[in-house]
Each structure stands twice: as C-alpha cells, then as structure tokens.
Motif scaffolding. Structure first.
Motif, short mmCIF file in Angstrom:
data_model
loop_
_atom_site.label_atom_id
_atom_site.label_comp_id
_atom_site.label_asym_id
_atom_site.label_seq_id
_atom_site.Cartn_x
_atom_site.Cartn_y
_atom_site.Cartn_z
N SER A 286 0.84 -1.19 0.00
CA SER A 286 0.00 0.00 0.00
C SER A 286 0.88 1.24 0.00
O SER A 286 1.94 1.26 0.64
N ALA A 287 0.44 2.27 -0.72
CA ALA A 287 1.18 3.53 -0.77
C ALA A 287 0.25 4.68 -0.42
O ALA A 287 -0.93 4.69 -0.79
N ASP A 288 0.79 5.65 0.33
CA ASP A 288 0.05 6.88 0.63
C ASP A 288 0.20 7.84 -0.55
O ASP A 288 1.29 7.97 -1.11
N LEU A 289 -0.87 8.53 -0.90
CA LEU A 289 -0.81 9.56 -1.94
C LEU A 289 -0.43 10.88 -1.30
O LEU A 289 -0.99 11.26 -0.26
N CYS A 290 0.50 11.59 -1.93
CA CYS A 290 0.98 12.86 -1.40
C CYS A 290 0.72 13.97 -2.42
O CYS A 290 1.12 13.84 -3.58
N PRO A 291 0.06 15.07 -2.01
CA PRO A 291 -0.20 16.15 -2.96
C PRO A 291 1.02 17.02 -3.26
O PRO A 291 1.02 17.77 -4.22
N TRP A 292 2.05 16.95 -2.43
CA TRP A 292 3.27 17.71 -2.69
C TRP A 292 4.24 16.86 -3.49
O TRP A 292 4.39 15.66 -3.25
N ALA A 293 4.91 17.52 -4.44
CA ALA A 293 5.86 16.81 -5.30
C ALA A 293 7.03 17.73 -5.62
O ALA A 293 7.50 18.48 -4.76
N VAL A 294 7.49 17.68 -6.88
CA VAL A 294 8.73 18.39 -7.22
C VAL A 294 8.57 19.90 -7.11
O VAL A 294 9.51 20.60 -6.69
N ARG A 295 7.41 20.45 -7.47
CA ARG A 295 7.24 21.90 -7.37
C ARG A 295 7.41 22.38 -5.93
O ARG A 295 8.10 23.37 -5.67
N GLU A 296 6.76 21.67 -5.02
CA GLU A 296 6.88 22.05 -3.62
C GLU A 296 8.29 21.81 -3.10
O GLU A 296 8.79 22.57 -2.25
N GLY A 297 8.96 20.77 -3.60
CA GLY A 297 10.34 20.54 -3.21
C GLY A 297 11.25 21.70 -3.60
O GLY A 297 12.12 22.12 -2.83
N ILE A 298 11.04 22.23 -4.80
CA ILE A 298 11.82 23.38 -5.24
C ILE A 298 11.54 24.59 -4.37
O ILE A 298 12.47 25.31 -3.95
N LEU A 299 10.28 24.85 -4.08
CA LEU A 299 9.93 25.99 -3.24
C LEU A 299 10.53 25.85 -1.84
O LEU A 299 11.01 26.82 -1.25
N LEU A 300 10.49 24.64 -1.30
CA LEU A 300 11.07 24.41 0.03
C LEU A 300 12.56 24.67 0.04
O LEU A 300 13.10 25.30 0.97
N ARG A 301 13.28 24.19 -0.99
CA ARG A 301 14.72 24.45 -1.03
C ARG A 301 15.00 25.94 -1.18
O ARG A 301 15.95 26.46 -0.58
N ARG A 302 14.17 26.63 -1.98
CA ARG A 302 14.35 28.09 -2.11
C ARG A 302 14.16 28.78 -0.76
O ARG A 302 14.93 29.68 -0.39
N ILE A 303 13.14 28.38 0.00
CA ILE A 303 12.86 29.00 1.29
C ILE A 303 13.95 28.67 2.31
O ILE A 303 14.41 29.54 3.06
#
Length: 337
Positions: A286-303
């Motif tokens: 079973s896998a959990d679905l996550c709404p955050w992906a690469v776009r949010e990863g980029i924003l997080l690294r920028r922040i």
C-alpha cells in the motif's frame, strides 16, 4: 515574501505562487496552460517550431502572472519532454530570449530528490524510512531515504506517455501480447532498483504525480474536491484489478471510469502497469498519496537554502544567453536533430 515555480510538463505548464514568510510554501495562486506537448513532440524527439511557439507563449504569460501576484521571477524547470529532446538547448534559448525566463532541465535524479523532500515535509518524520514513486509522462522517479533528502534517487525511462508510444499504439484495446511486452520492459528496467528498495525495507511508501492520483481515484480514493488533506491510499491488490480492467477497455471507454480524464485515458494503462509492477517488485502492499511533489520541493529548497541555491543547482543546465525580457522577439527556428 512571495516565490513562484513554473513546471513545464508533458501535458501542462503549471505556475504556483506561494507565500514563504512562514517557512512553508502556502499557495496564493495557481494557474496552468494545457499545451499537451506530448501530443506535439514524440518522446525523445525534437521540438518543432509550433511546439516551441506555444511553449514560449505559455512561459511568457506565466512570468507576467507571477509578477502580477508580487512574486519573484519563477524558478522554471522542464521535465523529460524537454530534457530528452535532441534540440533541447535551442528550446531553452528560444524561451529565454523571448521571455527573459531562464528555463532549466533538471536531471531526473534531482527531480526525484526534490520530490522526496516535498513528500518528507508533507508526511513528517513519523513516516520513518521512506520510498517515493513518481510516474511522469517520460520517466519514473524512485527515491529512498531516512532524512530530509534521499540516500538513493534514480530516474528511469518508464513514463506513461513514453511507454504508450513504444508499446500500446497498435490495437485499441491492446493485445495481451503487447501488454505482456510492456510489463517485461518495466520489470527489466526496475529489477536492480527494486532489489535495493526491498533490501532497505522502507517503513512508508508514498506516491505522487497525476498518474498515481488518477489510479488511486480509480481504485476508490477520495476525489480531488475533498481537498489535499483527505487521506488517500493506493492498494496494490486494487491496482492490479484496475490494471486488468483498463487493459480490456479501449481508450474511449476508459474515460467513463472514476478518475480517468480524457487526455490521459490513452496512457492510463501504461501508468497502471508501471505502478503495479513497481509496487510488486519492491514489496509495497500500500502507498500513501501525497499532494506535494517536485514543485513544492523546489519551493522548500528556495525558502530553506536561499535564492542562491537555485542559481547554483541550475548552473550549466542551460546554454541560453541573456534574455531581452517581455516584448522581445526571437526566431523560433529550431534544429531538427
């Protein structure tokens, strides 16, 4: 402070403008342009003038929109549809010369790393050791880790659109032999990666991407209108049944199923085969679905790491010269090989 990210994918160009003052990328505006580049460009093939023209127009409109919302110039990246094009640098130069936006093509492994970060931040440390699966149009990203960033990340040429073009453009619905050949390719490509994931024994499996979201909806997960915080899971056993059902139906009939959109109906079977095969080989029930992906990863690294991080990570990923900003013109003649 407001930041923005621009994602050029195989079907859409997506802009996210987010507030960053609180340390988390909280969206204040999102917008998308449906270019369907995967229908204009053969996987691994060159961009023609028309495809470049549409891309330039969308990027220009996105940059104007980000500025209107008070955001910094967008952190713009393109996925496999541009990354794998033999005239990639011509495309990047055309975009920058006409719009002033420095579009970069990130290596697949970096996409996997950034998507992992987004999933880690969304699920939190309680998830423990984490394996991430992300099916795009041109590639499959897999990452594993116990911390903020993955210990292991890989990108494989197993995207839903790419495999549909390679294996499923014959009969509709495809023959059992075509589906078997597709599954054999996926198993071969995933063999070593799956062995590594089984050895690591992750505590939590997480899936991102529109493909996985639609497959989860097909197997009974909550629809998108319930919002991002509704828990969503994808069971391997349910995915196997859904995969077999998709294989029996022509693309025109798949759109009647929950979660299957008309633009993605043709590639839904390939996505299901990749998803099910990956989960089976890796021992994921079973896998959990996550709404955050690469776009949010980029924003997080920028922040978290500052503006210089993006300049450092994209250095050398584009050969584009200085842009002329909005209103500039550029010849859209691109190389054919």
């Amino acid at each position: 402070m407001r930041v923005s990210v621009l994602d050029v994918g195989s079907r859409t160009v997506r802009l996210v403008v987010a507030d960053a003052a609180g340390g988390a990328p909280l969206p204040v505006h999102t917008e998308k342009w449906k270019l369907r580049l995967c229908e204009r460009v053969v996987p691994g093939g060159p961009f023609g003038e028309e495809a470049v023209r549409h891309l330039v127009r969308a990027v220009d409109e996105a940059a104007v929109t980000a500025a209107r919302w008070g955001a910094e110039p967008p952190l713009a990246f393109a996925t496999a549809v541009v990354r794998d094009a033999p005239n990639r640098l011509d495309v990047l130069n055309a975009v920058r010369a006409s719009t002033g936006v420095k579009l970069a093509t990130l290596p697949g492994e970096l996409e996997a790393e950034l998507t992992f970060l987004g999933a880690r931040r969304w699920l939190g440390w309680q998830a423990g050791s984490l394996v991430l699966l992300d099916i795009g149009g041109g590639s499959l990203e897999v990452a594993f880790g116990r911390g903020r960033l993955p210990d292991f990340a890989v990108s494989l040429p197993l995207g839903a659109n790419r495999l549909t073009h390679e294996f499923l453009l014959g009969a509709d619905p495809p023959s059992p032999q075509e589906v078997k050949a597709l599954r054999r390719r996926v198993r071969h490509q995933l063999r070593d990666v799956a062995a590594r994931i089984r050895w690591e024994g992750p505590r939590t499996a997480v899936a991102t991407s529109r493909t996985f979201q639609q497959l989860a909806r097909l197997t009974g997960a909550a629809p998108g209108r319930h919002g991002p915080f509704a828990p969503r899971h994808l069971e391997r056993s349910a995915l196997r049944r859904a995969k077999d059902r998709l294989a029996r139906l022509p693309a025109a009939e798949r759109v009647r199923l929950p979660g299957i959109s008309a633009p993605r109906a043709g590639q839904s079977l390939a996505g299901a085969v990749v998803g099910h095969t990956a989960m089976k080989l890796m021992g994921i029930a079973s896998a959990d679905l996550c709404p955050w992906a690469v776009r949010e990863g980029i924003l997080l690294r920028r922040i978290e790491d500052g503006a210089q991080w993006w300049d450092d990570v994209t250095a050398g990923l584009t050969d584009a010269g200085p842009g002329r900003g909005h209103g500039g013109t550029v010849s859209l003649r691109v190389a054919s090989s």
